[in-house]
Design a protein around this motif. Structure first.
Motif, PDB file in Angstrom:
ATOM      1  N   UNK A   1       0.835  -1.191   0.000  1.00  0.00           N
ATOM      2  CA  UNK A   1       0.000   0.000   0.000  1.00  0.00           C
ATOM      3  C   UNK A   1       0.873   1.245   0.000  1.00  0.00           C
ATOM      4  N   UNK A   2       0.474   2.274  -0.797  1.00  0.00           N
ATOM      5  CA  UNK A   2       1.237   3.502  -0.764  1.00  0.00           C
ATOM      6  C   UNK A   2       0.794   4.337   0.431  1.00  0.00           C
ATOM      7  N   UNK A   3       1.557   5.395   0.706  1.00  0.00           N
ATOM      8  CA  UNK A   3       1.319   6.189   1.908  1.00  0.00           C
ATOM      9  C   UNK A   3      -0.045   6.860   1.882  1.00  0.00           C
ATOM     10  N   UNK A   4      -0.479   7.319   0.711  1.00  0.00           N
ATOM     11  CA  UNK A   4      -1.768   8.015   0.636  1.00  0.00           C
ATOM     12  C   UNK A   4      -2.924   7.069   0.964  1.00  0.00           C
ATOM     13  N   UNK A   5      -2.823   5.816   0.525  1.00  0.00           N
ATOM     14  CA  UNK A   5      -3.874   4.842   0.844  1.00  0.00           C
ATOM     15  C   UNK A   5      -3.927   4.576   2.338  1.00  0.00           C
ATOM     16  N   UNK A   6      -2.729   4.468   2.955  1.00  0.00           N
ATOM     17  CA  UNK A   6      -2.701   4.244   4.412  1.00  0.00           C
ATOM     18  C   UNK A   6      -3.277   5.447   5.149  1.00  0.00           C
ATOM     19  N   UNK A   7      -2.924   6.652   4.700  1.00  0.00           N
ATOM     20  CA  UNK A   7      -3.459   7.872   5.337  1.00  0.00           C
ATOM     21  C   UNK A   7      -4.982   7.911   5.241  1.00  0.00           C
ATOM     22  N   UNK A   8      -5.534   7.513   4.094  1.00  0.00           N
ATOM     23  CA  UNK A   8      -6.995   7.492   3.948  1.00  0.00           C
ATOM     24  C   UNK A   8      -7.628   6.491   4.913  1.00  0.00           C
ATOM     25  N   UNK A   9      -6.990   5.313   5.061  1.00  0.00           N
ATOM     26  CA  UNK A   9      -7.492   4.318   6.019  1.00  0.00           C
ATOM     27  C   UNK A   9      -7.495   4.868   7.436  1.00  0.00           C
ATOM     28  N   UNK A  10      -6.388   5.511   7.818  1.00  0.00           N
ATOM     29  CA  UNK A  10      -6.273   6.062   9.174  1.00  0.00           C
ATOM     30  C   UNK A  10      -7.306   7.155   9.416  1.00  0.00           C
ATOM     31  N   UNK A  11      -7.491   8.034   8.412  1.00  0.00           N
ATOM     32  CA  UNK A  11      -8.486   9.105   8.554  1.00  0.00           C
ATOM     33  C   UNK A  11      -9.882   8.541   8.741  1.00  0.00           C
ATOM     34  N   UNK A  12     -10.214   7.528   7.913  1.00  0.00           N
ATOM     35  CA  UNK A  12     -11.542   6.919   8.015  1.00  0.00           C
ATOM     36  C   UNK A  12     -11.732   6.265   9.385  1.00  0.00           C
ATOM     37  N   UNK A  13     -10.688   5.609   9.886  1.00  0.00           N
ATOM     38  CA  UNK A  13     -10.777   4.955  11.184  1.00  0.00           C
ATOM     39  C   UNK A  13     -10.994   5.966  12.308  1.00  0.00           C
ATOM     40  N   UNK A  14     -10.247   7.073  12.253  1.00  0.00           N
ATOM     41  CA  UNK A  14     -10.413   8.105  13.290  1.00  0.00           C
ATOM     42  C   UNK A  14     -11.812   8.727  13.239  1.00  0.00           C
ATOM     43  N   UNK A  15     -12.324   8.922  12.028  1.00  0.00           N
ATOM     44  CA  UNK A  15     -13.694   9.463  11.901  1.00  0.00           C
ATOM     45  C   UNK A  15     -14.704   8.502  12.501  1.00  0.00           C
TER      46      UNK A  15
END
Length: 572
Positions: A1-15
């Motif tokens: 996974x690239x960094x942007x995909x991981x960042x999107x996962x983390x953002x969704x999880x925090x939301x």
């Protein structure tokens, strides 16, 4: 996974943690822990699922000694089944919920590595402030999913450490859990198909600089009945699609290794790894070429050693003290262009050997999977007989691998061990456990002493290796050096020449510059030869002293003096 995909996962999880699960990031002790009976039930269920793969996720197999990381094994619900924390840090990890029975589901623990790995099915790391709860901002959490033989998610394996560690350590943690996850699933697949022929199918994408590996199981006719890809992203290499139903011999363009109960696979044509190519002969100008010129069977030994190193077989180089085992090891690597800045040389007798070896083996593993500019990782471990007990355990675990599995690495390492003891001494001593000794001794090269080589060539090589300026040796000094028996071998010869150069004029070695012990040995030999010649002459002349003197080319008085000094008497 690239960094942007991981960042999107983390953002969704925090939301989700804020809006859906109604969690507060300021909570100080958010992790719940199950009751003992529930923990026992989940532990038993998890052990039933993993069966014989327990050893693949054991802390001794995953965590290096003296590690400051906490190892967690969870089930598919994010419940901690096993927790291994280093001594001195257990209380700190336990206060943070890193303990058996801890609940790390996102609905309770918010954004964290375990929950993210379960959610995405990927290997990833959650750093510091990427955690939802503020109390976890000091941690870095690297997790990999655990799947069974049919690719069903059954849990995770996780390394938790300080978020302040270097970036390379975080990458190494991901590599460790990724490898443990892959080995775990491989063991489950083989156990599930224990009565079948199983194997690995490997391909490499040179542009992407990565490899793809699929496990296969075949029936008795050689037809693939099940296959399991071991990568977790969405890549779909064509060679690995629709393998089920194909005969193993019909699979083209892939590297295949097989193992199983069948002694002779029926009509199988297994693609063998590319045979390493080495030069037909060793150039005389190379260090190895000069060593071979010394004779004593070194040409045959060097040829065997070259082939073993080319095939990346661990090699033990042994011999009497001073024969030059370390120089021979370096010469082998140099001859095959394996000398590089990333090459490692360690001394097992060093007080830091345990820590140094552990770091070196971790580095070899990493560089074998992710080579830099196609450079082969190398290790020379000197004085192997002095390795501390804990380091012996670490080394045994590193060496005790399936040879077929080792060949699937992108760039297998070249590993050489040296010792100033011969093989018989190593076997007779108890310094190395037999389980490790015979792993070290998979391939043994025992170098001959100087006494078994051409002494003049050895002398020339030692001078050429140790002295930059031309050095002349007087004929009588050369005779002494060549005739000496050299119990200390090459090392003693180098020391003697250095002493003669320092004590002489620095340009020419004369017999008077040599140590007394070499000259004493020569005098003893001369006396023994004189005594033998005198006895032969007297015997041939029937003890006629005048005739004996003529045979020896000496005066009668000299012969009489020799007879008296040697205490010889005319036989009755």
């Amino acid at each position: 996974m690239d960094r942007s995909s991981i960042d999107n996962l983390l953002r969704s999880s925090k939301d989700r943690s804020r809006s859906l699960h109604n969690l507060s990031s300021s909570t100080k002790s958010p992790i719940l822990r199950l009751q003992a009976n529930e923990i026992a039930y989940r532990n038993e269920k998890f052990l039933d699922q993993i069966g014989g793969a327990v050893s693949e996720v054991d802390n001794s197999a995953v965590l290096p000694s003296r590690s400051r990381y906490c190892l967690l094994i969870t089930d598919a619900d994010g419940i901690v089944i096993e927790s291994y924390a280093p001594e001195g840090l257990k209380m700190e990890f336990q206060r943070s919920g890193l303990v058996r029975g801890g609940v790390w589901d996102e609905r309770v623990a918010g954004t964290n590595g375990i929950a993210m790995s379960l959610h995405s099915g990927r290997v990833l790391t959650v750093f510091g402030e990427e955690h939802f709860y503020n109390c976890f901002h000091d941690f870095s959490c690297s997790s990999a999913p655990l799947a069974d033989a049919e690719n069903n998610l059954i849990g995770t394996i996780t390394l938790v450490g300080s978020a302040r560690r270097r970036q390379e350590e975080h990458a190494l943690c991901e590599q460790v859990v990724r490898r443990a996850s892959r080995q775990f699933q491989t063991r489950l697949f083989r156990n599930f198909h224990a009565d079948k022929l199983t194997g690995r199918v490997l391909s490499r994408d040179l542009k992407a600089r990565r490899s793809f590996e699929t496990l296969v199981a075949c029936d008795e006719d050689g037809t693939v009945i099940s296959h399991l890809p071991l990568w977790r992203d969405r890549a779909r290499p064509a060679e690995h699609q629709n393998l089920t139903g194909q005969h193993i011999s019909d699979i083209k363009g892939l590297e295949i290794t097989l193992r199983g109960p069948a002694t002779v696979p029926p009509q199988r044509r297994v693609t063998q790894p590319n045979t390493p190519r080495i030069a037909a002969r060793v150039e005389k100008e190379t260090t190895l070429g000069r060593l071979i010129s010394e004779g004593g069977g070194l040409a045959i030994l060097a040829e065997r050693a070259r082939k073993l190193v080319a095939h990346r077989v661990p090699l033990l180089i042994c011999g009497e003290p001073g024969v030059g085992v370390d120089g021979f090891a370096r010469a082998l690597l140099e001859e095959q262009s394996l000398i590089s800045p990333m090459g490692l040389t360690l001394d097992a007798a060093n007080s830091q050997a345990e820590v140094d070896l552990e770091d070196a083996l971790n580095s070899l593993d990493f560089l074998s999977e992710y080579p830099v500019d196609n450079v082969v990782p190398t290790l020379i471990l000197r004085n192997i007989e002095s390795l501390p007990p804990q380091a012996q355990i670490t080394l045994e675990r590193f060496l005790d691998v399936d040879p077929m599995e080792a060949q699937t690495k992108a760039e297998p390492p070249a590993v050489l061990f040296t010792t100033d003891k011969n093989w018989a001494e190593l076997e007779a001593a108890d310094t190395i456990p037999k389980s490790l000794l015979y792993l070290l001794g998979q391939s043994v090269v025992e170098l001959p002493p100087i006494a078994a080589r051409d002494p003049e060539t050895v002398l020339e090589n030692v001078i050429a290796e140790g002295f930059a300026d031309p050095l002349e040796v007087a004929d009588n000094a050369r005779d002494v050096l060549v005739s000496y028996h050299w119990p200390g071998n090459r090392r003693e010869m180098r020391s003697v020449i250095r002493e003669a150069v320092i004590c002489g004029n620095g340009k020419r070695i004369n017999v008077t510059d040599l140590p007394a012990r070499l000259l004493a040995s020569r005098e003893e030999n001369a006396k023994a030869q004189t005594r033998a010649s005198l006895k032969d002459a007297l015997d041939s002349s029937n003890w006629n002293v005048s005739k004996a003197a003529r045979l020896l080319g000496k005066s009668r008085a000299t012969v009489n003096r020799w007879i008296a000094s040697e205490g010889l008497q005319r036989p009755e």
